[in-house]
Scaffold this motif. Structure first.
Motif, PDB file in Angstrom:
ATOM      1  N   LEU A 120      26.967 -39.891 -14.136  1.00 33.67           N
ATOM      2  CA  LEU A 120      27.761 -40.713 -15.049  1.00 33.67           C
ATOM      3  C   LEU A 120      27.863 -40.019 -16.399  1.00 33.67           C
ATOM      4  O   LEU A 120      26.891 -39.438 -16.882  1.00 33.67           O
ATOM      5  N   SER A 121      29.019 -40.119 -17.011  1.00 33.33           N
ATOM      6  CA  SER A 121      29.253 -39.517 -18.317  1.00 33.33           C
ATOM      7  C   SER A 121      28.419 -40.214 -19.388  1.00 33.33           C
ATOM      8  O   SER A 121      28.341 -41.444 -19.427  1.00 33.33           O
ATOM      9  N   ASP A 122      27.827 -39.424 -20.263  1.00 31.40           N
ATOM     10  CA  ASP A 122      27.095 -39.958 -21.416  1.00 31.40           C
ATOM     11  C   ASP A 122      27.975 -40.871 -22.269  1.00 31.40           C
ATOM     12  O   ASP A 122      27.468 -41.718 -22.992  1.00 31.40           O
ATOM     13  N   THR A 123      29.277 -40.701 -22.195  1.00 27.50           N
ATOM     14  CA  THR A 123      30.208 -41.521 -22.961  1.00 27.50           C
ATOM     15  C   THR A 123      30.032 -43.005 -22.642  1.00 27.50           C
ATOM     16  O   THR A 123      30.291 -43.859 -23.482  1.00 27.50           O
ATOM     17  N   LEU A 124      29.538 -43.319 -21.447  1.00 28.57           N
ATOM     18  CA  LEU A 124      29.350 -44.708 -21.027  1.00 28.57           C
ATOM     19  C   LEU A 124      28.124 -45.369 -21.661  1.00 28.57           C
ATOM     20  O   LEU A 124      28.000 -46.589 -21.629  1.00 28.57           O
ATOM     21  N   ARG A 125      27.210 -44.600 -22.198  1.00 26.40           N
ATOM     22  CA  ARG A 125      25.914 -45.131 -22.653  1.00 26.40           C
ATOM     23  C   ARG A 125      25.999 -46.320 -23.581  1.00 26.40           C
ATOM     24  O   ARG A 125      25.205 -47.232 -23.493  1.00 26.40           O
ATOM     25  N   GLY A 126      26.916 -46.350 -24.490  1.00 26.06           N
ATOM     26  CA  GLY A 126      27.003 -47.457 -25.435  1.00 26.06           C
ATOM     27  C   GLY A 126      27.904 -48.590 -24.981  1.00 26.06           C
ATOM     28  O   GLY A 126      28.086 -49.567 -25.699  1.00 26.06           O
ATOM     29  N   MET A 127      28.457 -48.489 -23.791  1.00 26.30           N
ATOM     30  CA  MET A 127      29.381 -49.506 -23.300  1.00 26.30           C
ATOM     31  C   MET A 127      28.609 -50.674 -22.682  1.00 26.30           C
ATOM     32  O   MET A 127      27.443 -50.537 -22.324  1.00 26.30           O
ATOM     33  N   PRO A 128      29.274 -51.813 -22.557  1.00 24.81           N
ATOM     34  CA  PRO A 128      28.593 -52.972 -21.956  1.00 24.81           C
ATOM     35  C   PRO A 128      28.058 -52.667 -20.561  1.00 24.81           C
ATOM     36  O   PRO A 128      28.644 -51.869 -19.813  1.00 24.81           O
ATOM     37  N   GLY A 129      26.954 -53.317 -20.206  1.00 21.85           N
ATOM     38  CA  GLY A 129      26.320 -53.094 -18.913  1.00 21.85           C
ATOM     39  C   GLY A 129      27.247 -53.330 -17.735  1.00 21.85           C
ATOM     40  O   GLY A 129      27.187 -52.608 -16.737  1.00 21.85           O
ATOM     41  N   TRP A 130      28.127 -54.333 -17.821  1.00 29.95           N
ATOM     42  CA  TRP A 130      29.026 -54.625 -16.706  1.00 29.95           C
ATOM     43  C   TRP A 130      30.047 -53.510 -16.487  1.00 29.95           C
ATOM     44  O   TRP A 130      30.530 -53.324 -15.377  1.00 29.95           O
ATOM     45  N   VAL A 131      30.348 -52.732 -17.536  1.00 29.80           N
ATOM     46  CA  VAL A 131      31.246 -51.583 -17.387  1.00 29.80           C
ATOM     47  C   VAL A 131      30.499 -50.445 -16.689  1.00 29.80           C
ATOM     48  O   VAL A 131      31.012 -49.831 -15.752  1.00 29.80           O
ATOM     49  N   VAL A 132      29.268 -50.173 -17.119  1.00 27.57           N
ATOM     50  CA  VAL A 132      28.450 -49.144 -16.469  1.00 27.57           C
ATOM     51  C   VAL A 132      28.217 -49.528 -15.008  1.00 27.57           C
ATOM     52  O   VAL A 132      28.307 -48.679 -14.114  1.00 27.57           O
ATOM     53  N   ASP A 133      27.950 -50.817 -14.754  1.00 24.65           N
ATOM     54  CA  ASP A 133      27.763 -51.279 -13.376  1.00 24.65           C
ATOM     55  C   ASP A 133      28.997 -50.996 -12.529  1.00 24.65           C
ATOM     56  O   ASP A 133      28.892 -50.564 -11.377  1.00 24.65           O
ATOM     57  N   TYR A 134      30.180 -51.238 -13.086  1.00 25.93           N
ATOM     58  CA  TYR A 134      31.400 -50.964 -12.334  1.00 25.93           C
ATOM     59  C   TYR A 134      31.500 -49.477 -11.975  1.00 25.93           C
ATOM     60  O   TYR A 134      31.808 -49.125 -10.835  1.00 25.93           O
ATOM     61  N   VAL A 135      31.241 -48.592 -12.942  1.00 26.78           N
ATOM     62  CA  VAL A 135      31.349 -47.149 -12.667  1.00 26.78           C
ATOM     63  C   VAL A 135      30.312 -46.750 -11.616  1.00 26.78           C
ATOM     64  O   VAL A 135      30.621 -45.989 -10.689  1.00 26.78           O
ATOM     65  N   LEU A 136      29.105 -47.271 -11.726  1.00 27.66           N
ATOM     66  CA  LEU A 136      28.079 -46.990 -10.710  1.00 27.66           C
ATOM     67  C   LEU A 136      28.531 -47.465  -9.336  1.00 27.66           C
ATOM     68  O   LEU A 136      28.422 -46.742  -8.337  1.00 27.66           O
ATOM     69  N   LEU A 137      29.040 -48.690  -9.274  1.00 30.94           N
ATOM     70  CA  LEU A 137      29.499 -49.250  -8.003  1.00 30.94           C
ATOM     71  C   LEU A 137      30.661 -48.441  -7.439  1.00 30.94           C
ATOM     72  O   LEU A 137      30.734 -48.182  -6.230  1.00 30.94           O
ATOM     73  N   HIS A 138      31.555 -48.010  -8.316  1.00 29.87           N
ATOM     74  CA  HIS A 138      32.688 -47.170  -7.909  1.00 29.87           C
ATOM     75  C   HIS A 138      32.180 -45.893  -7.230  1.00 29.87           C
ATOM     76  O   HIS A 138      32.641 -45.517  -6.144  1.00 29.87           O
ATOM     77  N   GLU A 139      31.203 -45.247  -7.864  1.00 28.11           N
ATOM     78  CA  GLU A 139      30.667 -44.008  -7.292  1.00 28.11           C
ATOM     79  C   GLU A 139      29.864 -44.281  -6.023  1.00 28.11           C
ATOM     80  O   GLU A 139      29.900 -43.488  -5.075  1.00 28.11           O
ATOM     81  N   LEU A 140      29.148 -45.388  -5.968  1.00 29.50           N
ATOM     82  CA  LEU A 140      28.431 -45.764  -4.741  1.00 29.50           C
ATOM     83  C   LEU A 140      29.410 -45.950  -3.584  1.00 29.50           C
ATOM     84  O   LEU A 140      29.131 -45.528  -2.450  1.00 29.50           O
ATOM     85  N   ALA A 141      30.553 -46.569  -3.873  1.00 27.05           N
ATOM     86  CA  ALA A 141      31.558 -46.769  -2.824  1.00 27.05           C
ATOM     87  C   ALA A 141      32.065 -45.436  -2.291  1.00 27.05           C
ATOM     88  O   ALA A 141      32.399 -45.316  -1.110  1.00 27.05           O
ATOM     89  N   HIS A 142      32.082 -44.408  -3.154  1.00 30.00           N
ATOM     90  CA  HIS A 142      32.505 -43.083  -2.693  1.00 30.00           C
ATOM     91  C   HIS A 142      31.493 -42.452  -1.728  1.00 30.00           C
ATOM     92  O   HIS A 142      31.848 -41.550  -0.972  1.00 30.00           O
ATOM     93  N   LEU A 143      30.257 -42.902  -1.746  1.00 33.14           N
ATOM     94  CA  LEU A 143      29.300 -42.425  -0.738  1.00 33.14           C
ATOM     95  C   LEU A 143      29.711 -42.903   0.648  1.00 33.14           C
ATOM     96  O   LEU A 143      29.341 -42.304   1.654  1.00 33.14           O
ATOM     97  N   LEU A 144      30.480 -43.992   0.673  1.00 34.27           N
ATOM     98  CA  LEU A 144      30.893 -44.597   1.952  1.00 34.27           C
ATOM     99  C   LEU A 144      32.351 -44.316   2.304  1.00 34.27           C
ATOM    100  O   LEU A 144      32.700 -44.256   3.478  1.00 34.27           O
ATOM    101  N   GLU A 145      33.192 -44.208   1.283  1.00 35.98           N
ATOM    102  CA  GLU A 145      34.633 -44.018   1.491  1.00 35.98           C
ATOM    103  C   GLU A 145      35.159 -42.919   0.568  1.00 35.98           C
ATOM    104  O   GLU A 145      35.105 -43.066  -0.647  1.00 35.98           O
ATOM    105  N   PRO A 146      35.664 -41.831   1.111  1.00 34.76           N
ATOM    106  CA  PRO A 146      36.275 -40.812   0.241  1.00 34.76           C
ATOM    107  C   PRO A 146      37.632 -41.329  -0.258  1.00 34.76           C
ATOM    108  O   PRO A 146      38.252 -42.184   0.363  1.00 34.76           O
TER     109      PRO A 146
END
Length: 183
Positions: A120-146
């Protein structure tokens, strides 16, 4: 430069050293920032002491929450990724590593399914937790679906702030003049 009507006071709120700066020019807004180890809170001079007290507690909480978000470690990210996988993907996406990176300038996050790593980009560090959660979830979904096909987006539909997080990131990208997208 402070005017004659401006005042500076020091106090402690919830164990935090706070410097309150009352300004005759400030009309409605309250803001806060860290300076030399103390929290500086800027308030309108005409604000009542009771209202000031409420705002001081609010600003201490906001700044503390923001600082905690910024100090999240790679281990914290990995734990959160596993929680999100369990909650929204049935625990099927299990990353081998999740870490912050400072070199990522054209994406919010990236995933390498071959070694199951997420960055995850350091740029996300100061953003709300729900935004970081979305990016994490997005990348997790890529483990399952390209890719970003219908099956990929279907995996993310359970996240309640999906569209809000996407809009937030699009707004940050537009306001900053960044060419960063999530699809």
């Amino acid at each position: 430069m402070p005017t004659a009507k401006d005042a500076v006071e020091r106090t402690v709120v919830d164990g935090v050293d706070v410097e309150v700066r009352r300004s005759a020019r400030r009309r409605r807004t309250v803001s806060a920032y860290r300076h030399e180890g103390r929290l500086v809170v800027l308030v309108p001079a005409r604000m009542s002491r009771a209202e000031e007290g409420r705002w001081l507690r609010t600003m201490v909480q906001r700044v503390s929450a923001s600082e905690q978000r910024r100090s999240r470690t790679d281990d914290d990210l990995h734990r959160r990724a596993l929680e999100l996988s369990r909650e929204f993907l049935g625990g099927t996406a299990v990353p081998a590593s999740v870490r912050w990176v400072s070199t990522m300038t054209t994406r919010w996050g990236s995933c390498t399914p071959g070694d199951r790593s997420i960055r995850l980009s350091d740029t996300l560090r100061g953003m709300p937790g729900w935004v970081v959660d979305y990016v994490l979830l997005h990348e997790l979904a890529h483990l399952l679906e390209p890719g970003h096909g219908p099956a990929f987006w279907a995996r993310l539909q359970g996240y309640p702030r999906l569209e809000r997080a996407r809009g937030y990131l699009q707004g940050v990208s537009a306001a900053s003049g960044l060419a960063i997208g999530d699809d």
